[in-house]
Design an enzyme around this catalytic site. Structure first.
Site, PDB file in Angstrom:
ATOM      1  NE  ARG A 121      67.814  40.249 -49.590  1.00 25.68           N
ATOM      2  CZ  ARG A 121      67.559  41.571 -50.284  1.00 25.68           C
ATOM      3  NH1 ARG A 121      67.738  42.678 -49.964  1.00 25.68           N
ATOM      4  NH2 ARG A 121      66.895  41.593 -51.647  1.00 25.68           N
ATOM      5  CE  LYS A 143      70.291  22.584 -35.638  1.00 25.65           C
ATOM      6  NZ  LYS A 143      70.065  21.221 -35.034  1.00 25.65           N
ATOM      7  CD  GLU A 185      66.090  18.343 -25.029  1.00 20.44           C
ATOM      8  OE1 GLU A 185      67.254  18.043 -24.979  1.00 20.44           O
ATOM      9  OE2 GLU A 185      65.408  18.156 -25.826  1.00 20.44           O
ATOM     10  CE  LYS A 227      71.825  23.980 -28.670  1.00 22.24           C
ATOM     11  NZ  LYS A 227      70.383  24.227 -29.015  1.00 22.24           N
ATOM     12  CD  GLU A 237      73.081  19.096 -36.536  1.00 27.67           C
ATOM     13  OE1 GLU A 237      72.215  19.989 -36.871  1.00 27.67           O
ATOM     14  OE2 GLU A 237      73.005  18.342 -36.196  1.00 27.67           O
ATOM     15  NE  ARG A 242      73.801  22.733 -33.455  1.00 27.48           N
ATOM     16  CZ  ARG A 242      73.281  23.982 -33.511  1.00 27.48           C
ATOM     17  NH1 ARG A 242      74.017  25.213 -34.133  1.00 27.48           N
ATOM     18  NH2 ARG A 242      72.336  24.527 -32.883  1.00 27.48           N
ATOM     19  CG  ASN A 246      70.454  15.473 -32.838  1.00 30.87           C
ATOM     20  OD1 ASN A 246      69.747  16.306 -32.504  1.00 30.87           O
ATOM     21  ND2 ASN A 246      71.045  15.457 -33.870  1.00 30.87           N
ATOM     22  CG  HIS A 249      67.230  14.779 -29.777  1.00 30.17           C
ATOM     23  ND1 HIS A 249      67.496  14.626 -28.450  1.00 30.17           N
ATOM     24  CD2 HIS A 249      66.502  16.016 -29.571  1.00 30.17           C
ATOM     25  CE1 HIS A 249      67.295  15.815 -27.754  1.00 30.17           C
ATOM     26  NE2 HIS A 249      66.475  16.575 -28.570  1.00 30.17           N
ATOM     27  CG  HIS A 253      63.288  14.111 -33.744  1.00 29.84           C
ATOM     28  ND1 HIS A 253      64.764  14.405 -33.980  1.00 29.84           N
ATOM     29  CD2 HIS A 253      62.885  15.054 -33.136  1.00 29.84           C
ATOM     30  CE1 HIS A 253      64.930  15.574 -33.497  1.00 29.84           C
ATOM     31  NE2 HIS A 253      63.946  16.113 -32.924  1.00 29.84           N
ATOM     32  CG  HIS A 266      61.474  17.885 -27.705  1.00 36.71           C
ATOM     33  ND1 HIS A 266      61.530  17.444 -29.018  1.00 36.71           N
ATOM     34  CD2 HIS A 266      62.709  18.529 -27.533  1.00 36.71           C
ATOM     35  CE1 HIS A 266      62.923  17.470 -29.373  1.00 36.71           C
ATOM     36  NE2 HIS A 266      63.604  18.128 -28.220  1.00 36.71           N
TER      37      HIS A 266
HETATM   38  N1  NAD Z   1      66.055  25.722 -32.129  1.00 37.68           N
HETATM   39  C1  NAD Z   1      66.453  24.526 -31.439  1.00 37.68           C
HETATM   40  O1  NAD Z   1      67.521  24.577 -31.376  1.00 37.68           O
HETATM   41  C2  NAD Z   1      65.345  23.550 -30.718  1.00 37.68           C
HETATM   42  C3  NAD Z   1      65.831  23.159 -29.647  1.00 37.68           C
HETATM   43  C4  NAD Z   1      64.827  22.348 -29.153  1.00 37.68           C
HETATM   44  C5  NAD Z   1      63.613  22.388 -29.128  1.00 37.68           C
HETATM   45  N2  NAD Z   1      63.046  23.323 -29.908  1.00 37.68           N
HETATM   46  C6  NAD Z   1      61.623  23.475 -30.352  1.00 37.68           C
HETATM   47  O2  NAD Z   1      61.244  24.056 -29.057  1.00 37.68           O
HETATM   48  C7  NAD Z   1      59.710  23.783 -29.144  1.00 37.68           C
HETATM   49  C8  NAD Z   1      59.272  23.321 -27.769  1.00 37.68           C
HETATM   50  O3  NAD Z   1      59.471  24.455 -26.862  1.00 37.68           O
HETATM   51  P1  NAD Z   1      59.037  24.398 -25.319  1.00 37.68           P
HETATM   52  O4  NAD Z   1      59.055  23.143 -24.893  1.00 37.68           O
HETATM   53  O5  NAD Z   1      59.614  25.623 -24.489  1.00 37.68           O
HETATM   54  O6  NAD Z   1      57.348  24.648 -25.647  1.00 37.68           O
HETATM   55  P2  NAD Z   1      56.583  25.923 -25.942  1.00 37.68           P
HETATM   56  O7  NAD Z   1      57.174  27.008 -26.553  1.00 37.68           O
HETATM   57  O8  NAD Z   1      55.140  25.423 -26.427  1.00 37.68           O
HETATM   58  O9  NAD Z   1      56.160  26.246 -24.314  1.00 37.68           O
HETATM   59  C9  NAD Z   1      55.538  25.327 -23.539  1.00 37.68           C
HETATM   60  C10 NAD Z   1      54.375  25.941 -22.789  1.00 37.68           C
HETATM   61  O10 NAD Z   1      54.597  26.962 -21.890  1.00 37.68           O
HETATM   62  C11 NAD Z   1      54.043  27.925 -22.023  1.00 37.68           C
HETATM   63  N3  NAD Z   1      54.900  29.089 -21.098  1.00 37.68           N
HETATM   64  C12 NAD Z   1      56.124  29.517 -21.679  1.00 37.68           C
HETATM   65  N4  NAD Z   1      56.768  30.167 -20.795  1.00 37.68           N
HETATM   66  C13 NAD Z   1      56.286  30.254 -19.425  1.00 37.68           C
HETATM   67  C14 NAD Z   1      56.324  30.556 -18.066  1.00 37.68           C
HETATM   68  N5  NAD Z   1      57.482  31.268 -17.911  1.00 37.68           N
HETATM   69  N6  NAD Z   1      55.255  30.362 -17.397  1.00 37.68           N
HETATM   70  C15 NAD Z   1      54.141  29.518 -17.820  1.00 37.68           C
HETATM   71  N7  NAD Z   1      53.991  29.011 -19.008  1.00 37.68           N
HETATM   72  C16 NAD Z   1      54.756  29.243 -19.904  1.00 37.68           C
HETATM   73  C17 NAD Z   1      53.705  28.316 -23.251  1.00 37.68           C
HETATM   74  O11 NAD Z   1      52.923  29.337 -23.480  1.00 37.68           O
HETATM   75  C18 NAD Z   1      53.552  26.829 -23.673  1.00 37.68           C
HETATM   76  O12 NAD Z   1      51.987  26.647 -23.329  1.00 37.68           O
HETATM   77  C19 NAD Z   1      59.434  22.711 -30.188  1.00 37.68           C
HETATM   78  O13 NAD Z   1      58.847  23.436 -31.327  1.00 37.68           O
HETATM   79  C20 NAD Z   1      60.923  22.479 -30.695  1.00 37.68           C
HETATM   80  O14 NAD Z   1      60.813  21.824 -31.875  1.00 37.68           O
HETATM   81  C21 NAD Z   1      63.995  24.047 -30.867  1.00 37.68           C
HETATM   82 ZN    ZN Z   2      65.712  18.163 -27.952  1.00 36.64          ZN
END
Ligand code: NAD
Ligand code: ZN
Length: 362
Positions: A121, A143, A185, A227, A237, A242, A246, A249, A253, A266
């Site tokens: 939990r 999130k 972003e 943020k 939200e 919040r 978006n 987005h 999306h 993304h």
């Molecule tokens: N929780 C939230 O509020 C929120 C907001 C925006 C996006 N997201 C989520 O985030 C995800 C996308 O995140 P992302 O763009 O970081 O992608 P990701 O986590 O897939 O990372 C991108 C790539 O970079 C590599 N990597 C990570 N750190 C590295 C480093 N320092 N050096 C070299 N390579 C590295 C990873 O292994 C991967 O191949 C999606 O699933 C999206 O839904 C969540």
């Molecule tokens: Zn985003």
């Protein structure tokens, strides 16, 4: 090192931002008194690059470290990977006081955050984001999520970490495409809240893309603060505050869902979404041609896509019509009035969306 507090009463937490601060992870965790055994969820690539720093930082403070690796990529945000992790943690968690460390990009952060939120939990969580996007966005705000075959991020919880430690030096190893992905972003934050940030990115775009740590630190700090200020006022939200995060987005999306996941990152989809949302704003008389052009020019300068390719426009429109964020069956758009001023508008006609999407497709 800069410290930004996300103020959420008893769930408040610091975001620590700086260069080469990973070695301080152990002392920061120790001072929180959250446990003696770190379970670090990561992938092979990130472990190879930064795992040794994490191990050393924790062992200096007599905190044991167990790494759990998951495959790279969005596919790890799945029910199977999440529950496999939970079972491994349960086997390991005997006579220990464990906490979770998410070491990686947004995928790792969302997955590890979800696991931390449901195991027993909820157990303490530290985010150590290592992508540009994760440092300025996904690690902040609580999130967490995994995907289901029906939709992305369908299962998850709001679960705040105890600490976010953003070592900007870890961004040095990101590819140019990853840097652009994060920069989309960052431009979004400038558009919704901070004109001086927008101007800074305009001026230093090339420096940022080529991993200039001083410039990146400024941008990570500015975006994290924006943020933090938004999510602390509207954690779940519920107040609509919040929603402005978006910007770009709704269409973004739609593009991600209508294309094969993985063909657009993304940030790339969000960049196209911002172009379309700004064009709609212009057509509705909200935004001046000058500011629209300025956004277009910056996204292009950042090397972000200009045209929607290989995606059926009808599929994008269909996903917008079924967006889980829609209220009372009306779509919801964040439109722009000017750089750093946005407005949430409901019920944009599907005809206008279709027409504008056509302008951006090839
Ligand atoms: N929780 C939230 O509020 C929120 C907001 C925006 C996006 N997201 C989520 O985030 C995800 C996308 O995140 P992302 O763009 O970081 O992608 P990701 O986590 O897939 O990372 C991108 C790539 O970079 C590599 N990597 C990570 N750190 C590295 C480093 N320092 N050096 C070299 N390579 C590295 C990873 O292994 C991967 O191949 C999606 O699933 C999206 O839904 C969540
Ligand atoms: Zn985003």
């Amino acid at each position: 090192m800069k410290k930004i507090i996300v103020k959420m009463k008893e769930r408040s937490y610091p975001i620590m931002i700086g260069q080469h601060i990973l070695p301080q992870l152990g002392e920061k965790a120790a001072s929180l008194n959250i446990g003696t055994d770190a379970v670090v969820i990561t992938n092979r690539l990130v472990r190879k690059l930064y795992g040794p720093y994490v191990s050393k930082a924790f062992s200096k403070r007599n905190i044991s470290v167990k790494f759990l690796e998951v495959p790279d990529g969005e596919k790890s945000k799945s029910e199977k990977v999440a529950f496999d992790l939970i079972k491994k943690i349960a086997c390991y968690d005997i006579h220990k006081k464990i906490f979770i460390v998410a070491l990686g990009g947004g995928v790792i952060g969302d997955l590890a955050g979800f696991v931390a939120s449901i195991y027993k939990r909820g157990i303490p969580l530290i985010h150590v984001p290592t992508t540009f996007l994760a440092q300025i966005d996904s690690a902040i705000g609580g999130k967490t999520a995994i995907d289901l075959p029906m939709a992305k991020n369908l299962v998850g919880a709001f679960y705040q970490p105890r600490l976010v430690l953003s070592d900007v030096a870890t961004l040095k190893t990101l590819s140019l495409r990853q840097m652009r992905n994060g920069l989309a972003e960052a431009i979004k934050y400038g558009m919704i809240k901070d004109r001086s940030l927008f101007l800074y990115i305009e001026k230093h775009c090339q420096d940022l893309l080529s991993h200039n740590l001083q410039r990146l630190t400024y941008v990570v700090q500015s975006c994290s603060a924006i943020k933090a200020r938004i999510v602390e006022k509207d954690e779940r939200e519920l107040l609509g505050l919040r929603t402005i995060l978006n910007f770009g987005h709704t269409i973004g999306h739609g593009i991600e869902a209508a294309s094969v996941y993985g063909s657009y990152q993304h940030g790339e989809a969000v960049a196209l979404g911002m172009r379309v949302a700004a064009a709609i704003s212009f057509q509705k008389g909200l935004l001046s041609a000058k500011d629209q052009q300025r956004l277009e020019a910056l996204l292009t300068k950042a090397g972000l896509p200009q045209r929607i390719r290989k995606v059926k426009l009808s599929a994008i429109v269909a996903t917008i019509a079924h967006d889980k964020k829609n209220i009372s069956k009306k779509n919801r758009f964040v439109l722009v009035r000017a750089i750093s001023s946005v407005k949430v508008v409901e019920g944009i006609s599907l005809n206008l969306i279709r027409k504008t999407l056509q302008q951006y497709s090839c």
